[in-house]
Scaffold this active site. Structure first.
Site, mmCIF file in Angstrom:
data_model
loop_
_atom_site.group_PDB
_atom_site.id
_atom_site.type_symbol
_atom_site.label_atom_id
_atom_site.label_comp_id
_atom_site.label_asym_id
_atom_site.label_seq_id
_atom_site.Cartn_x
_atom_site.Cartn_y
_atom_site.Cartn_z
ATOM 1 N N LYS A 111 -1.661 13.865 7.165
ATOM 2 C CA LYS A 111 -0.799 15.018 7.458
ATOM 3 C C LYS A 111 -1.559 16.103 8.216
ATOM 4 O O LYS A 111 -1.025 16.739 9.124
ATOM 5 C CB LYS A 111 -0.230 15.617 6.155
ATOM 6 C CG LYS A 111 0.874 14.791 5.566
ATOM 7 C CD LYS A 111 2.158 14.917 6.365
ATOM 8 C CE LYS A 111 3.236 14.053 5.772
ATOM 9 N NZ LYS A 111 4.416 13.897 6.578
ATOM 10 N N LYS A 194 3.190 1.178 9.881
ATOM 11 C CA LYS A 194 4.348 0.929 9.020
ATOM 12 C C LYS A 194 5.594 1.600 9.574
ATOM 13 O O LYS A 194 5.501 2.551 10.350
ATOM 14 C CB LYS A 194 4.060 1.423 7.607
ATOM 15 C CG LYS A 194 3.850 2.922 7.518
ATOM 16 C CD LYS A 194 4.155 3.449 6.132
ATOM 17 C CE LYS A 194 4.254 4.954 6.160
ATOM 18 N NZ LYS A 194 4.886 5.575 5.044
ATOM 19 N N LYS A 197 9.672 7.399 8.263
ATOM 20 C CA LYS A 197 10.522 8.477 8.790
ATOM 21 C C LYS A 197 9.719 9.322 9.771
ATOM 22 O O LYS A 197 10.174 9.625 10.860
ATOM 23 C CB LYS A 197 10.999 9.360 7.639
ATOM 24 C CG LYS A 197 12.006 8.675 6.760
ATOM 25 C CD LYS A 197 12.221 9.469 5.470
ATOM 26 C CE LYS A 197 12.819 8.570 4.416
ATOM 27 N NZ LYS A 197 12.515 8.996 3.053
HETATM 28 P P1 TYM Z 1 9.267 7.927 1.014
HETATM 29 O O1 TYM Z 1 10.522 8.735 0.974
HETATM 30 O O2 TYM Z 1 8.398 8.022 2.208
HETATM 31 O O3 TYM Z 1 9.598 6.426 0.774
HETATM 32 C C1 TYM Z 1 10.392 6.014 -0.320
HETATM 33 C C2 TYM Z 1 9.967 4.654 -0.810
HETATM 34 O O4 TYM Z 1 9.988 3.720 0.269
HETATM 35 C C3 TYM Z 1 8.740 3.087 0.389
HETATM 36 N N1 TYM Z 1 8.426 2.850 1.804
HETATM 37 C C4 TYM Z 1 7.996 1.680 2.280
HETATM 38 N N2 TYM Z 1 7.733 0.517 1.681
HETATM 39 C C5 TYM Z 1 7.303 -0.489 2.455
HETATM 40 N N3 TYM Z 1 7.146 -0.403 3.799
HETATM 41 C C6 TYM Z 1 7.391 0.760 4.438
HETATM 42 N N4 TYM Z 1 7.259 0.829 5.755
HETATM 43 C C7 TYM Z 1 7.833 1.873 3.683
HETATM 44 N N5 TYM Z 1 8.176 3.150 3.991
HETATM 45 C C8 TYM Z 1 8.516 3.729 2.816
HETATM 46 C C9 TYM Z 1 7.732 4.050 -0.209
HETATM 47 O O5 TYM Z 1 6.588 3.371 -0.667
HETATM 48 C C10 TYM Z 1 8.532 4.652 -1.337
HETATM 49 O O6 TYM Z 1 8.463 3.834 -2.463
HETATM 50 N N6 TYM Z 1 6.311 10.524 -1.996
HETATM 51 C C11 TYM Z 1 7.398 9.585 -1.956
HETATM 52 C C12 TYM Z 1 8.653 10.072 -2.682
HETATM 53 C C13 TYM Z 1 8.386 10.352 -4.106
HETATM 54 C C14 TYM Z 1 8.212 9.394 -5.147
HETATM 55 C C15 TYM Z 1 7.971 10.131 -6.316
HETATM 56 C C16 TYM Z 1 8.236 8.002 -5.160
HETATM 57 C C17 TYM Z 1 8.261 11.584 -4.661
HETATM 58 N N7 TYM Z 1 8.009 11.439 -5.995
HETATM 59 C C18 TYM Z 1 7.744 9.484 -7.547
HETATM 60 C C19 TYM Z 1 8.012 7.367 -6.394
HETATM 61 C C20 TYM Z 1 7.763 8.115 -7.539
HETATM 62 C C21 TYM Z 1 7.771 9.362 -0.518
HETATM 63 O O7 TYM Z 1 7.564 10.204 0.322
HETATM 64 O O8 TYM Z 1 8.424 8.209 -0.285
#
Ligand code: TYM
Length: 329
Positions: A111, A194, A197
């Site tokens: 970041k 990967k 977003k």
């Molecule tokens: P976020 O919103 O970026 O993604 C949500 C979930 O999707 C998975 N993910 C992926 N898995 C495989 N390949 C990819 N290219 C890919 N892109 C996203 C992420 O691993 C995630 O499981 N910090 C987290 C949100 C969060 C959270 C939590 C998740 C906040 N608190 C507590 C689990 C538990 C996030 O930004 O995910």
């Protein structure tokens, strides 16, 4: 019964990475476990969203969750900011999270590189808020993609540290979970890395067939293999990895054989892949639109979810406060 928790940031629509990395596993788990699923709107604040869009972003992600098959009568679905107990636990945990370890987090370092003009304290303590999300329900399992593995490791570290510091075994040490298999990393189609977003390379569940085709046809490839059975470069492997998620094994085998005999035509492969992605996402897209328009249903789900989540969150927080020595007069 085990407690499972999963979350998603409300910074954009759900893409195939979110689905295959986290949601698919969660859906499988919701009937056999005590499941919590939430929309992480506090986490989205690290990138300073426009207030005019904040609520709509949450609404979109909530509609998409539900369209994927998360059942609000089975799992508890809620919006993070509807459960402010999370923020108190975040504060308490942050007292035992050290700046050095937070600065070393891979996502923080990324970041800093991506948004040098906005290195806020929320970014630094992102992993602590995530730990609070998980520990407020004392989850055992957290279905996530590979990119969140380090955050889960930090959650365990904070939980273990709390337990040791206060001589308790109150917090479980939650595990990242994908049915005993390796955590998934769904690639983007821009040659490396990967799907994400913030990477701007997402294929979204809500994309139209035309948009999907355009994205897939633009995917990075090369001039083709020149030797039989040669190793696939990353960009080509990414196409195959996506195909493995949405196409039949026969289709994958067909193109694999073509690659290995140096007869592959990437145009044909992309056409097939975009058709298979479209067939996969079509039913979701239709359901997302329907749910997104249904104000009353969304309100009901959010209110019911917040009530259920708060009961458990308050219980956890009460115990944590007692363990730490807080007492009422
Ligand atoms: P976020 O919103 O970026 O993604 C949500 C979930 O999707 C998975 N993910 C992926 N898995 C495989 N390949 C990819 N290219 C890919 N892109 C996203 C992420 O691993 C995630 O499981 N910090 C987290 C949100 C969060 C959270 C939590 C998740 C906040 N608190 C507590 C689990 C538990 C996030 O930004 O995910």
């Amino acid at each position: 019964m085990q407690t499972v928790l999963s979350g998603i940031r409300s910074t954009g629509n759900l893409h195939l990475g979110n689905y295959f990395g986290a949601i698919k596993n969660f859906i499988k788990m919701q009937h056999e476990n005590n499941c919590y699923f939430f929309v992480a709107d506090y986490h989205s604040l690290t990138t300073h969203p426009d207030p005019a869009h904040l609520h709509d972003n949450v609404r979109k992600v909530l509609s998409e969750y539900l369209a994927c098959g998360i059942d609000p009568d089975v799992a508890t679905i809620y919006i993070q900011s509807d459960v402010p107990e999370v923020t108190e636990l975040y504060l308490l945990l942050s007292m035992n999270a050290y700046v050095g370890e937070l600065e070393r987090t891979t996502t923080f370092k990324e970041k800093i590189r991506k948004q040098p003009e906005n290195i806020n304290a929320g970014l630094l303590t992102y992993a602590v808020l995530m730990a609070a999300d998980i520990l407020i329900h004392n989850a055992h399992k957290v279905p996530v993609g590979k990119d969140q593995e380090q955050h889960l490791e930090m959650t365990r570290k904070f939980a273990r540290r709390f337990n040791q510091m206060y001589k308790t075994d109150f917090f479980n040490l939650p595990q990242a979970y994908n049915f005993g298999e390796k955590l998934v990393k769904v690639p983007g189609l821009d040659g490396s890395g990967k799907m994400g977003k913030s990477e701007g390379n997402g294929i979204y569940l809500s994309d139209s067939p035309k948009a999907i085709k355009k994205k897939v046809m633009r995917a990075v490839t090369d001039s083709g293999p020149t030797k039989a059975n040669q190793e696939k470069p990353e960009a080509i492997q990414n196409l195959f990895s996506l195909m493995q998620l949405v196409s039949t094994p026969n289709t994958v085998q067909y193109f694999d054989d073509k690659y290995n005999s140096c007869e592959i035509r990437y145009g044909d492969m992309k056409k097939q892949l975009s058709e298979d992605i479209t067939n996969f996402t079509n039913p979701y897209r239709e359901r997302i639109e329907e749910i997104y328009r249904n104000d009353e249903y969304l309100r009901k789900v959010a209110v019911q979810g917040a009530e259920k989540a708060k009961i458990n969150a308050q219980k956890t927080l009460k115990t944590v406060r007692e363990i730490m020595g807080f007492k009422n007069f």
